[in-house]
Design a protein around this motif. Structure first.
Motif, PDB file in Angstrom:
ATOM      1  N   ALA A 105     -39.499  15.311  59.617  1.00 24.58           N
ATOM      2  CA  ALA A 105     -39.220  15.017  58.210  1.00 24.58           C
ATOM      3  C   ALA A 105     -38.448  13.715  58.062  1.00 24.58           C
ATOM      4  CB  ALA A 105     -38.440  16.167  57.574  1.00 24.58           C
ATOM      5  N   ALA A 106     -37.473  13.487  58.935  1.00 27.72           N
ATOM      6  CA  ALA A 106     -36.700  12.248  58.889  1.00 27.72           C
ATOM      7  C   ALA A 106     -37.590  11.049  59.162  1.00 27.72           C
ATOM      8  CB  ALA A 106     -35.566  12.304  59.912  1.00 27.72           C
ATOM      9  N   VAL A 156     -40.705  10.732  58.452  1.00 29.07           N
ATOM     10  CA  VAL A 156     -41.578  10.467  57.307  1.00 29.07           C
ATOM     11  C   VAL A 156     -40.787   9.934  56.116  1.00 29.07           C
ATOM     12  CG1 VAL A 156     -43.169  11.500  55.634  1.00 29.07           C
ATOM     13  CG2 VAL A 156     -43.267  12.179  58.041  1.00 29.07           C
ATOM     14  N   TRP A 157     -39.805  10.726  55.637  1.00 26.49           N
ATOM     15  CA  TRP A 157     -39.118  10.372  54.395  1.00 26.49           C
ATOM     16  C   TRP A 157     -38.097   9.238  54.569  1.00 26.49           C
ATOM     17  CZ3 TRP A 157     -41.673  14.913  54.260  1.00 26.49           C
ATOM     18  CH2 TRP A 157     -42.284  15.256  53.049  1.00 26.49           C
ATOM     19  N   SER A 158     -37.403   9.218  55.668  1.00 28.49           N
ATOM     20  CA  SER A 158     -36.331   8.233  55.823  1.00 28.49           C
ATOM     21  C   SER A 158     -36.774   6.946  56.502  1.00 28.49           C
ATOM     22  CB  SER A 158     -35.177   8.842  56.635  1.00 28.49           C
ATOM     23  OG  SER A 158     -34.627   9.949  55.961  1.00 28.49           O
ATOM     24  N   PHE A 192     -37.770  21.106  58.714  1.00 29.77           N
ATOM     25  CA  PHE A 192     -38.528  20.138  57.911  1.00 29.77           C
ATOM     26  C   PHE A 192     -38.149  20.237  56.442  1.00 29.77           C
ATOM     27  CE2 PHE A 192     -42.026  18.352  55.584  1.00 29.77           C
ATOM     28  CZ  PHE A 192     -42.505  17.321  56.377  1.00 29.77           C
ATOM     29  N   ILE A 193     -38.121  21.474  55.926  1.00 27.82           N
ATOM     30  CA  ILE A 193     -37.796  21.677  54.513  1.00 27.82           C
ATOM     31  C   ILE A 193     -36.381  21.210  54.204  1.00 27.82           C
ATOM     32  CG2 ILE A 193     -37.357  23.447  52.751  1.00 27.82           C
ATOM     33  CD1 ILE A 193     -39.704  25.014  53.906  1.00 27.82           C
ATOM     34  N   MET A 239     -34.492  18.939  55.777  1.00 27.33           N
ATOM     35  CA  MET A 239     -34.368  17.474  55.816  1.00 27.33           C
ATOM     36  C   MET A 239     -35.080  16.840  54.634  1.00 27.33           C
ATOM     37  SD  MET A 239     -32.990  15.063  57.433  1.00 27.33           S
ATOM     38  CE  MET A 239     -33.034  13.333  56.976  1.00 27.33           C
ATOM     39  N   MET A 240     -36.247  17.350  54.269  1.00 28.81           N
ATOM     40  CA  MET A 240     -36.980  16.829  53.121  1.00 28.81           C
ATOM     41  C   MET A 240     -36.169  17.013  51.834  1.00 28.81           C
ATOM     42  SD  MET A 240     -40.736  17.986  51.682  1.00 28.81           S
ATOM     43  CE  MET A 240     -40.187  19.697  51.425  1.00 28.81           C
ATOM     44  N   THR A 241     -35.555  18.175  51.690  1.00 33.09           N
ATOM     45  CA  THR A 241     -34.777  18.474  50.493  1.00 33.09           C
ATOM     46  C   THR A 241     -33.546  17.567  50.411  1.00 33.09           C
ATOM     47  OG1 THR A 241     -35.488  20.778  50.569  1.00 33.09           O
ATOM     48  CG2 THR A 241     -33.547  20.268  49.226  1.00 33.09           C
ATOM     49  N   ASP A 265     -33.120  14.623  51.729  1.00 37.16           N
ATOM     50  CA  ASP A 265     -33.512  13.229  51.486  1.00 37.16           C
ATOM     51  C   ASP A 265     -33.901  12.994  50.042  1.00 37.16           C
ATOM     52  OD1 ASP A 265     -35.761  10.921  51.565  1.00 37.16           O
ATOM     53  OD2 ASP A 265     -34.324  10.625  53.187  1.00 37.16           O
ATOM     54  N   VAL A 266     -34.667  13.907  49.466  1.00 36.70           N
ATOM     55  CA  VAL A 266     -35.138  13.732  48.083  1.00 36.70           C
ATOM     56  C   VAL A 266     -34.021  14.006  47.077  1.00 36.70           C
ATOM     57  CG1 VAL A 266     -36.753  14.574  46.331  1.00 36.70           C
ATOM     58  CG2 VAL A 266     -37.527  14.265  48.699  1.00 36.70           C
TER      59      VAL A 266
END
Length: 272
Positions: free
Chosen positions: A60-61, A63-65, A261-262, A264-266, A268-269
């Protein structure tokens, strides 16, 4: 609490902030390693779940970061915009692949030694394996802070802090994963703790070097972000996920991955 940290880091030099952030990730590793003073071994199901969690956070990091910001700050449109991310990602994965083939190391749950032949002890080889994990993690945090120092609009201290928190969260089980096997091999609690936390000392070093490199050579920023992502994804696919599956607790490892994943995604967003 997190907002206060972000406000403070915004007020200081970003390279110094990168040092503080990676010192935090190192300290969380030390906290995980300190469990060796309480237990001699960790339940296999728990360990597999935590390794799965580590993989989910890292993906997740990445992808999003890392990858999404790398694409957003690249010039051009369509295929031209994604080229720096593709090139950086491939170079990062190839770099870790090369180190994996050359550097002697032993995976946590593997009996086979990888890399060139060496007379080094298993304890040394396992510490090297975890150290290999931590290089791209420190680099990723440093590159994000360096992009703030370089004045890149898409980069924020908040985003860098969230990445550091995510890396710190997944470093906790890594600290346990190093110290516990060392203890089982007959090493004392103090030595097991020392080597467990020492495996992450490369993160502050890689973080500062990554921040300084981006500040000095700003045009490489999209490539540097994608490089860190490629290196992290390589580590997840090559080492973290297979290690989480060694005890055939695939369901537990998968649930841990999804949870990481959830989370880290949460973060970041919602906070980045």
């Amino acid at each position: 609490m997190i907002k206060s940290v972000i406000t403070y880091l915004e007020s200081i030099d970003p390279i110094l902030a990168a040092l503080y952030a990676t010192l935090f990730t190192w300290l969380v590793t030390a906290l995980g390693a300190s469990f060796v003073f309480l237990f001699k071994k960790m339940n296999k199901n728990v360990m597999d779940g935590m390794l799965g969690f580590t993989g989910g956070v890292m993906v997740a990091a990445s992808v999003w970061s890392l990858l999404i910001p790398a694409i957003d700050m690249s010039e051009g449109t369509g295929f031209a915009q994604v080229i720096p991310a593709v090139v950086g990602f491939l170079i990062g994965a190839a770099f870790l692949f090369s180190i994996d083939k050359v550097l002697p190391h032993l995976h946590i749950n593997f009996k086979k030694v990888e890399g060139v032949k060496t007379p080094w002890q298993k304890t040394t080889l396992m510490i090297l394996a975890i150290t290999l994990h931590n290089i791209p993690e420190g680099l990723a945090v440093g590159v994000l802070f360096g992009s703030v120092a370089a004045g890149i609009p898409e980069a924020t201290i908040a985003g860098a802090v969230i990445l550091a928190i995510g890396i710190g969260l997944q470093n906790f089980p890594e600290g346990i994963a190093v110290a516990m096997p060392l203890r089982r091999m007959g090493m004392s609690r103090r030595k097991s703790f020392f080597y467990g936390q020492a495996s992450a000392i490369v993160e502050p070093i890689a973080g500062v070097l990554g921040a300084m490199a981006v500040v000095t050579f700003t045009p490489i920023l999209p490539y540097a972000l994608a490089f860190a992502a490629g290196a992290m994804i390589f580590v997840v696919v090559e080492e973290v996920i297979p290690e989480a599956q060694q005890n055939k607790n695939s369901d537990i490892a998968t649930i841990g991955f999804i949870g990481g994943f959830i989370l880290m995604m949460t973060l970041d967003v919602a906070l980045g």
